[in-house]
Design a protein around this motif. Structure first.
Motif: not given
Length: 634
Positions: A36-41, A306-313
């Motif tokens: 599993l790789g977590l890599m920001p936009t 409507d979410s921190p996930e969407a905003y962060f991306q």
């Protein structure tokens, strides 16, 4: 002999070095480990599966819900001389069959597929004959019901794994909370937990919230003070055009972008923005996926996601070159009400959802017990006109019916025209005397598009018309004639969402909307909205640290350049001064319970400054207050 991934990188992409974490992920999946790789936009996710797949024998199965990104990556790979193909909703059975046959016999390296297509009989039948080297699951947070964008079709990936024993899986996502990280691995049946995670911290990105009752004026002020390329995100299609018009009227070069535009217009605008022909793109969240523009200096949200996930991306599309950049939210008091209203729009009550299901069956005149596997074009506006619904809650209800497993409801897709020759090259010469226009068109098609005898090629009637000095309508008519004579199979351009019945029509009393699809998802949606509201209304906590904490990342230092950190300086405190007072207060409180006056007494600092730091520590949850006494949790 060890695989030289650097050689592959250099040969196909022209780079000599991998970015942070890329090589670790590539080595892990290359060794056959579930990863599993977590890599920001902007972290370069595609390289992490494309490079190892090229090093392996066989085809890489890439599961992704983003059809526009899928098409884009397939085209990019083909441009590099790598064989790749995509399968998604809206393709004809013949197209799908040809694509799958090519994956078995045609030495293809990548098969991109939308998750909904995994459960089809034709795919599963052909999969048994494919030599699959690895499975890549992009946007893997979609498999988790804890995630902000859960899609039930992702749960079918576990079945695909059972069909391909020993084939490793690489899961990728840009944003995931700790519980989602665990859930992804569990649902994808990882042999053992194996996570590579980049820090979510973006040290060059200043997060700013501007509280204002006049967003237009504030937006112009910001754009006039921060030079360079920018994106302005808005919630609705209509609003993107309004923003672009406002900017142009005030001398700022801009255009707008949303999913309702056709592919050619979107591509043209994206290209002009990327090359700097205009400075600002006003867009919905449809803009940004797969866009590789490193020098964006500013991302502004005029409406709240409507979410921190969407905003962060979305915010993370600024400053990918490592230079100073800004992510700004424009916030007015009415935004809180607007955001809260989204809860009832996204999760309308169950009786309304059942009514939408019933009306959908009436719309398609679907008989009871019929429907499974049927695919229909869908016009939401017409549906709402016919049955007197408002589009936003109707859309929310259809998505819940989709989550519950009764239908597949796809986003609007702009499927470009495509064609394939149904006769061989040699047979073409038998078709003489078709007229000069037809002859010229055939020659133009053969010169312009490759692989057109074995696979469908996307074509552009407009460019063929210009080349042949004909009208677009005439080119269309000639292609239809060729199709009728069975020389080609021609599928004209179409722009539409689809409804696919994934099971037969059921009676309303048997329509089940499970707790995990409705109540549990609604609860998590409410929490994400509350987290977003907390982010924009906070006035004494570092913005960067708030986001990092949301994603489970412990961070003991403030960023120093968000609006909250800068505010500390404006209040008369320098960063070093603030840090010094903070550490003294934490030391003094320690095991004790003290009043604010007692803390002031023990510190050789101005009471106002101490008060600012105490307030900050209380807001951060690092100190607590009860009965007028301040204390730290043990």
């Amino acid at each position: 002999m060890p695989v030289n991934y650097h050689e592959i990188l250099k040969q196909y992409w022209g780079y000599t070095e991998f970015r942070d974490l890329q090589e670790d992920i590539i080595t892990s999946i290359g060794e056959g480990k579930d990863t599993l790789g977590l890599m920001p936009t902007g972290g370069g996710k595609s390289i992490t599966f494309q490079v190892p797949a090229l090093a392996k024998e066989g085809i890489c199965l890439v599961i992704t819900p983003l059809i526009a990104l899928m098409k884009d990556q397939v085209q990019n790979l083909r441009n590099r001389g790598i064989k790749a193909v995509a399968i998604y909703s809206g393709m004809t059975r013949r197209e799908i069959l040809i694509a799958l046959e090519n994956c078995i016999f045609g030495d293809y390296k990548f098969l991109y597929i939308s998750p909904e297509r995994l459960d089809t009989e034709i795919f599963r039948l052909k999969l048994r004959s494919m030599k699959v080297s690895m499975i890549t699951v992009d946007e893997s947070h979609c498999i988790s019901q804890w995630g902000y964008d859960f899609r039930p079709a992702y749960l079918k990936i576990a079945d695909i794994r059972d069909m391909l024993p020993g084939v490793p899986v690489l899961a990728l996502t840009a944003t995931a909370t700790p519980e989602v990280v665990k859930d992804i691995q569990k649902r994808l049946h990882f042999a053992k937990e194996n996570v590579f995670q980049m820090s979510f911290e973006r040290k060059n990105l200043a997060y700013i919230v501007r509280k204002t009752d006049n967003k237009q004026e504030e937006l112009l002020h910001i754009l006039n003070n921060v030079p360079g390329s920018a994106i302005v995100y808005a919630r609705s299609r209509k609003r993107t055009k309004e923003v672009a018009d406002l900017l142009k009227k005030n001398g700022i070069s801009a255009d707008f972008y949303h999913a309702g535009l056709n592919d050619e217009v979107k591509d043209l605008r994206q290209r002009k923005w990327q090359t700097g022909e205009f400075r600002v793109m006003a867009a919905t969240n449809a803009f940004g996926m797969g866009i590789d523009k490193a020098d964006v200096r500013l991302v502004v949200h005029v409406d709240l996601p409507d979410s921190p996930e969407a905003y962060f991306q979305e915010a993370g599309r600024a400053g990918r070159d490592g230079q100073k950049a800004y992510a700004v939210v424009l916030y007015s008091k009415s935004d809180k009400t607007t955001l809260t209203k989204r809860i009832s729009d996204t999760f309308p009550d169950k009786e309304y959802i059942k009514q939408i299901y019933e009306h959908l069956n009436f719309y398609y005149q679907m008989a009871m017990g019929d429907g499974q596997g049927r695919m229909y074009e869908f016009n939401l506006e017409q549906f709402c006109r016919n049955f007197k619904h408002f589009p936003v809650p109707a859309d929310g209800a259809l998505k819940i019916i989709s989550q519950a497993g009764y239908i597949e409801y796809t986003d609007e897709q702009d499927n470009a025209s495509r064609l394939i020759f149904t006769v061989g090259r040699e047979e073409l010469y038998k078709f003489r005397e078709m007229g000069p226009e037809m002859e010229a068109l055939l020659q133009a098609v053969l010169r312009s598009y490759t692989g057109i005898f074995t696979d469908y090629a996307y074509i552009n009637e407009e460019s063929l018309a210009i080349r042949l000095n004909l009208t677009r309508q005439r080119v269309y008519e000639l292609l239809i004639q060729l199709s009728k004579r069975r020389i080609i199979d021609y599928i004209p351009h179409k722009k539409t969402p689809y409804i696919i019945y994934t099971r037969e029509r059921v009676e309303l009393r048997h329509l089940q909307i499970p707790k995990e699809v409705y109540e549990e998802r609604k609860e998590r949606y409410v929490k994400r909205i509350q987290a977003m509201i907390s982010y924009v209304t906070a006035d004494n906590a570092c913005r960067s640290r708030m986001l990092l904490r949301y994603f489970g990342e412990k961070n003991e230092h403030n960023c120093g350049h968000c609006d909250i950190c800068l505010l500390k300086n404006e209040s008369g405190l320098r960063q070093y001064e603030f840090d010094e007072i903070e550490s003294c207060i934490l030391e003094i409180v320690g095991e004790n319970r003290l009043t604010p006056a007692e803390i002031v007494q023990q510190l050789n600092q101005e009471p106002e400054k101490i008060s600012i730091v105490i307030k900050y520590l209380l807001n951060e949850g690092r100190l607590f207050i009860a009965d007028g006494m301040i204390y730290a949790k043990k």
